[in-house]
Design an enzyme around this catalytic site. Structure first.
Site, PDB file in Angstrom:
ATOM      1  N   ASN A 196       0.858  -1.183   0.000  1.00 50.47           N
ATOM      2  CA  ASN A 196       0.000   0.000   0.000  1.00 50.47           C
ATOM      3  C   ASN A 196       0.897   1.237   0.000  1.00 50.47           C
ATOM      4  O   ASN A 196       1.466   1.613   1.024  1.00 50.47           O
ATOM      5  CB  ASN A 196      -0.913   0.002   1.222  1.00 50.47           C
ATOM      6  CG  ASN A 196      -2.003  -1.043   1.125  1.00 50.47           C
ATOM      7  OD1 ASN A 196      -2.983  -0.874   0.415  1.00 50.47           O
ATOM      8  ND2 ASN A 196      -1.810  -2.153   1.838  1.00 50.47           N
ATOM      9  N   GLU A 197       1.047   1.837  -1.163  1.00 54.92           N
ATOM     10  CA  GLU A 197       1.956   2.965  -1.338  1.00 54.92           C
ATOM     11  C   GLU A 197       1.321   4.252  -0.789  1.00 54.92           C
ATOM     12  O   GLU A 197       0.120   4.315  -0.535  1.00 54.92           O
ATOM     13  CB  GLU A 197       2.274   3.147  -2.832  1.00 54.92           C
ATOM     14  CG  GLU A 197       2.891   1.914  -3.485  1.00 54.92           C
ATOM     15  CD  GLU A 197       4.319   1.674  -3.040  1.00 54.92           C
ATOM     16  OE1 GLU A 197       4.911   2.597  -2.424  1.00 54.92           O
ATOM     17  OE2 GLU A 197       4.848   0.576  -3.291  1.00 54.92           O
TER      18      GLU A 197
END
Length: 526
Positions: free
Chosen positions: A47-48
Site C-alpha cells: 500500500n503505497e
C-alpha cells in the site's frame, strides 16, 4: 490453508480476483493476526503513499523507492514487477491483532512518523495508530528517533546518567537557541528539566558540567598527546607512538568516515595500518571494467606486440560477456576479480596520498562478501580468523571500526561483527596486547553519532577537509557511476563534508570552539 493472491492472472481478471479474495477472508472468519513489515515510505504490504483508509485488496503501482527496496529480494531492479496485488489498508486493519516489524537505522525516520506523526495517507502505515491491538517489534536502531529514546524526559520518569543529562541540556539549548553557558534556571523549569536543577543545585552548575564534558571530547591528537596531562583527554599519552589499525568494510569507508583523523594519525607519527575487509567489487560498474580492459588491451598492443594470448583471450571473453550481460546476470569470476583490482588500486592511491606505507595496507577479502550477489553470505569463522590473524600480527594500541550500521546491504555490520568477535576470542585467550588497546567506532556517510554518545571529536581545518575530499576522490569508481549511492543524491565526499560541517556547527552553537569540520567517535569496551 495458504491463500495468496495470484500474481499471474491477466489484468482484466484482477478486480474480480481481488473481490473473491476479500470474500474468502470474510468466509474464513476474518484475519486473526497480521504480521507486517514497513517500507521506507511508510507502506504496509504494498500500500503505497496515497492509499486510503477504506482501501481493500487491489492492484497497485509500485513506486521507485519500493522498487529499490525490493531489489535485494529480487537480485536486480529489472526483475521487480511494476505492479502488485495487495491487501488494502481496510483489510489489514480489520485483523484482530497487528504485529509490525522494522530493523535498522534506515527505518528509524519512518518508524518515528508512523508511531508519533500525524495520521495521513501520505504515510499509509500511520493508520495503524487507529488500531486497538497493534504492537511494534523493532530494534534499538529502528527506534532511535522515537521521543522515548531521544528525549525520554518528555514522556516518562527519566533515569538520569551522563548521557541523558548531556542529551537533555543539548536539546534545551536547541529549543531555546542558546549556548550551554547561557541557560537559566527558568529555562530548565519551564521545559520539564527541574530535576536537573535539584540534582546540581543551579543551572550554572549543570551548564558548567556539560560544557566541560563536551570540551573534553575535542582533541587534535586522536592518538594521544605525548608529554601531556591526559586526565581529561579522550586518548592516553603513552605510548607516544601507537600501532593503529583502521578497519574499513569497503575500500573507501576509511577516508569517507575518518579521512581527516587517519591523516592526522599518520602526520603525528603513529604506525598506521589500514585493513580493507571486503573487495568492494559489487559496487563497481561494468563501464569501469570496460575502461580498464581497453587499457590492458592497448598496453598489450603497444608494448607486447599484441602477443600476450592470455590478455587477448580475456579481453575478448569479457567484451563478449558484457555485451550480452543482462541486469540479472551474475558477473563471472574474472570480471569480479577485475572489479576488485580496480578498487584495490584506488585504495592504494588514497593510502599513498595519506602517507600510509603500502606494506601497511591489508586487503582481507573476507569470504562472506564473495557471493557475487548483493545478498551476502553469513559471516562465519573464516572471516573472524582472518581478522584475528591481523590483530595478532600488529598487536595494535588503537583499533578503529565501523559503527555505522545503516549500510543498506549489511556489509558494515558483518565486518564490525567479525572484528569484535576476533577481539572477544583474543580476550578469552588472554592476549596481553588487548590490555593496552582502545577501540574507537566511527560512522560513515549515512549518519553521525548523537552528541550525547560522542567521546572523541577530531577537528579539521579547511585545508585538512580539502585533503579528506581529495582522498575520497581517489576512489573514482565510486563517484557518479557507483551502483549503490542509495536514495541520497549527494556524492560520498559531499555527504561526508556535510556531516562533518554539521558536527562542527553543533559544537559551535553550544558555545564551544568554531571549527571548519569535525569527525566523531565512540569508544567500544569489549
Amino acid at each position: 490453508n495458504i491463500h495468496t493472491p495470484d500474481g499471474s492472472i491477466s489484468q482484466d481478471e484482477v478486480i474480480e480476483h481481488c473481490h473473491a479474495y476479500e470474500q474468502l477472508i470474510a468466509a474464513e472468519g476474518g484475519i486473526d493476526i497480521a504480521l507486517l513489515g514497513i517500507g521506507r515510505m511508510g507502506n504496509i504490504a504494498t500500500n503505497e503513499p496515497g492509499s486510503t483508509l477504506s482501501s481493500t485488496s487491489r492492484i497497485i503501482l509500485i513506486d521507485q523507492t519500493s522498487r529499490d527496496e525490493m531489489t535485494n529480494s529480487f537480485g536486480t531492479q529489472e526483475q521487480v514487477p511494476p505492479c502488485s496485488i495487495t491487501m488494502g489498508i481496510h483489510t489489514l486493519l480489520s485483523a484482530h491483532k497487528l504485529f509490525i516489524t522494522a530493523w535498522g537505522e534506515e527505518k528509524s525516520d519512518i518508524v518515528e512518523k508512523i508511531v508519533e506523526g500525524p495520521i495521513t495517507d501520505a504515510v499509509p502505515a500511520s493508520f495503524i495508530q487507529t488500531h486497538n491491538d497493534a504492537k511494534f517489534f523493532i530494534d534499538l536502531s529502528a527506534a532511535s528517533k522515537l521521543t522515548r529514546i531521544v528525549h525520554p524526559w518528555l514522556v516518562t520518569n527519566c533515569e538520569w546518567n551522563d548521557k541523558t543529562i548531556r542529551a537533555a541540556v543539548v536539546w534545551l539549548c536547541q529549543l531555546k537557541q542558546k549556548p550551554i553557558l547561557k541557560l537559566t534556571n527558568k529555562d530548565y523549569n519551564e521545559n520539564g528539566l527541574s530535576e536537573l536543577l535539584a540534582r546540581y543545585g543551579s543551572a550554572y552548575n549543570c551548564n558548567i558540567k556539560i560544557f566541560n564534558d563536551l570540551q573534553h571530547t575535542i582533541t587534535g591528537w586522536p592518538g594521544g598527546k605525548p608529554n601531556a596531562d591526559d586526565t581529561n583527554r579522550p586518548e592516553r599519552a603513552l605510548p607516544a607512538v601507537k600501532r593503529v589499525i583502521v578497519f574499513s568494510p569497503h575500500p573507501d569507508d576509511d577516508v569517507i568516515s575518518m579521512g581527516g583523523t587517519l591523516r592526522r594519525l599518520v602526520q603525528q607519527n603513529h604506525d598506521v595500518h589500514v585493513a580493507y575487509e571486503t573487495s568492494g567489487n559489487i559496487a563497481v560498474g561494468d563501464e569501469e571494467v570496460t575502461r580498464f580492459m581497453h587499457f590492458v588491451n592497448g598496453y598489450n598492443q603497444l608494448f607486447c606486440n599484441n602477443e600476450d594470448q592470455v590478455i587477448k583471450k580475456m579481453y575478448a571473453d569479457i567484451k563478449a560477456f558484457l555485451a550480452q550481460k543482462k541486469p540479472s546476470d551474475m558477473d563471472t569470476p574474472e570480471v569480479r576479480t577485475i572489479k576488485g583490482l580496480i578498487r584495490r588500486g584506488e585504495a592504494r592511491t588514497a593510502c599513498t596520498y595519506n602517507g600510509v606505507p603500502l606494506d601497511h595496507v591489508h586487503f582481507l577479502d573476507l569470504p562472506f562478501y564473495e557471493s557475487g550477489k548483493i545478498e551476502k553470505l553469513p559471516m562465519g569463522e573464516k572471516d573472524v580468523e582472518i581478522v584475528r590473524a591481523l590483530l595478532q600480527k600488529v598487536k595494535p594500541h588503537q583499533i578503529y571500526v565501523a559503527g555505522d550500521l545503516a549500510d543498506p546491504h549489511g556489509t558494515h555490520r558483518k565486518c564490525t561483527d567479525a572484528v569484535l568477535a576476533a577481539i572477544d576470542l583474543e580476550k578469552e585467550a588472554g592476549a596481553e596486547w588487548l590490555n593496552d588497546c582502545r577501540i574507537w567506532m566511527y560512522r560513515g556517510a549515512w549518519a553521525e553519532w548523537e552528541i550525547e554518545n560522542i567521546e572523541m571529536c577530531v577537528p579539521m581545518s579547511p585545508e585538512e577537509l580539502r585533503g579528506k575530499r581529495n582522498c575520497i576522490l581517489k576512489h573514482s569508481s565510486q563517484m557518479e557511476s557507483a551502483p549503490f549511492l542509495g536514495n541520497d543524491e549527494r556524492l560520498f565526499w559531499q555527504r561526508a563534508e556535510d556531516r562533518n560541517h554539521a558536527t562542527a556547527e553543533l559544537y559551535h552553537s553550544l558555545g564551544l570552539a568554531c571549527y571548519e569540520a569535525m569527525e566523531a567517535f565512540v569508544r567500544y569496551i569489549p
